[in-house]
Scaffold this motif. Structure first.
Motif, short mmCIF file in Angstrom:
data_model
loop_
_atom_site.label_atom_id
_atom_site.label_comp_id
_atom_site.label_asym_id
_atom_site.label_seq_id
_atom_site.Cartn_x
_atom_site.Cartn_y
_atom_site.Cartn_z
N LEU A 227 6.61 9.45 2.41
CA LEU A 227 6.29 8.13 1.87
C LEU A 227 7.56 7.28 1.73
N ASN B 60 0.94 4.17 -2.86
CA ASN B 60 0.77 5.59 -2.53
C ASN B 60 1.94 6.43 -3.03
N ASP C 194 0.83 -1.21 0.00
CA ASP C 194 0.00 0.00 0.00
C ASP C 194 0.87 1.26 0.00
N LYS D 143 1.31 7.04 -6.57
CA LYS D 143 0.21 8.00 -6.70
C LYS D 143 0.65 9.44 -6.44
N HIS D 144 1.59 9.61 -5.51
CA HIS D 144 2.01 10.96 -5.10
C HIS D 144 3.42 11.32 -5.61
#
Length: 238
Positions: A151, A136, A132, A139-140
């Motif tokens: 992250l 993420n 996960d 995604k970022h």
């Protein structure tokens, strides 16, 4: 011999002798984790010290995470697993003015070894969290550098958690203040277009941990940490 000057020998403070005495009792298995020590009045009498001296010793032991002092429950020896970090270590590193290269070399040694261990020991639950985090990060990828750095930090922490090595987890958690500052510095100096390589290597490490390939996970983590390692080595040489 006539020109040699010697400083007076200073005896240790009483509260430090109490601290060392309790540590020795734990080391010799004469006190077990979870044991309740005597009350303050009993300890002051047994040790023949004043209450302020005893309380100073207990403050040190509490700071070290060795005991918990409670008005109702008394003085108890803490279990190591009940503490999340080694807080005195972070203060020592701050006062020692640890260099970026020294910190990164410590991180690098832990992370490479723990990536290998993670591929052997990871649980399904920890693996899901790691996947996960990687999703993420993808995604970022183009977000503010501080978001991306956080992250990145979460990824490295979770790899260690996947290893199942409790001591390394605590050590990494202890280093979190210095680590997060360093990772922000790394990402800040990394062009946005180069973040894809970081993401690709996160996915690579994650994939080898998931497929339980320890040697490949280790090598992928080493590859991932090579670029910032060169960055800090070059800074030191400047």
């Amino acid at each position: 011999m006539e020109n040699i000057s010697l400083s007076p020998v200073k005896s240790k403070k009483a509260y430090m002798l109490i601290v060392e005495g309790i540590l020795n009792l734990i080391n010799e298995n004469k006190i077990e984790y979870g044991d309740k020590l005597y009350s303050e009045p009993e300890l002051t009498k047994m040790l023949n010290v004043s209450r302020p001296t005893l309380r100073e010793a207990l403050r040190v032991l509490e700071f070290l995470g060795i005991v918990t002092v409670s008005p109702r429950k008394g003085i108890r020896i803490n279990k190591p697993e009940s503490t999340d970090s080694y807080m005195p270590l972070i203060y020592m590193l701050m006062f020692e003015k640890t260099t970026d290269l020294e910190l990164f070399e410590l991180r690098r040694a832990i992370q490479i070894s723990m990536a290998e261990a993670a591929a052997r020991n990871r649980s399904e639950e920890d693996m899901k969290v790691l996947e996960d985090i990687v999703k993420n990060t993808v995604k970022h990828m183009d977000d503010d550098y501080q978001v991306f750095a956080k992250l990145d930090y979460d990824f490295h922490q979770q790899v260690v958690k996947c290893s199942g090595n409790n001591m390394c987890c605590k050590l990494m958690e202890t280093l979190n203040i210095l680590m997060q500052k360093q990772m922000v510095d790394i990402i800040y100096n990394l062009p946005v277009e180069d973040r894809k390589l970081t993401v690709d290597l996160h996915e690579k490490v994650c994939g080898f941990i998931k497929s339980r390939e320890p040697e490949k996970a280790r090598d992928a983590m080493q590859e991932h940490m090579e670029r910032p390692y060169r960055f800090y080595k070059s800074k030191k040489e400047q």
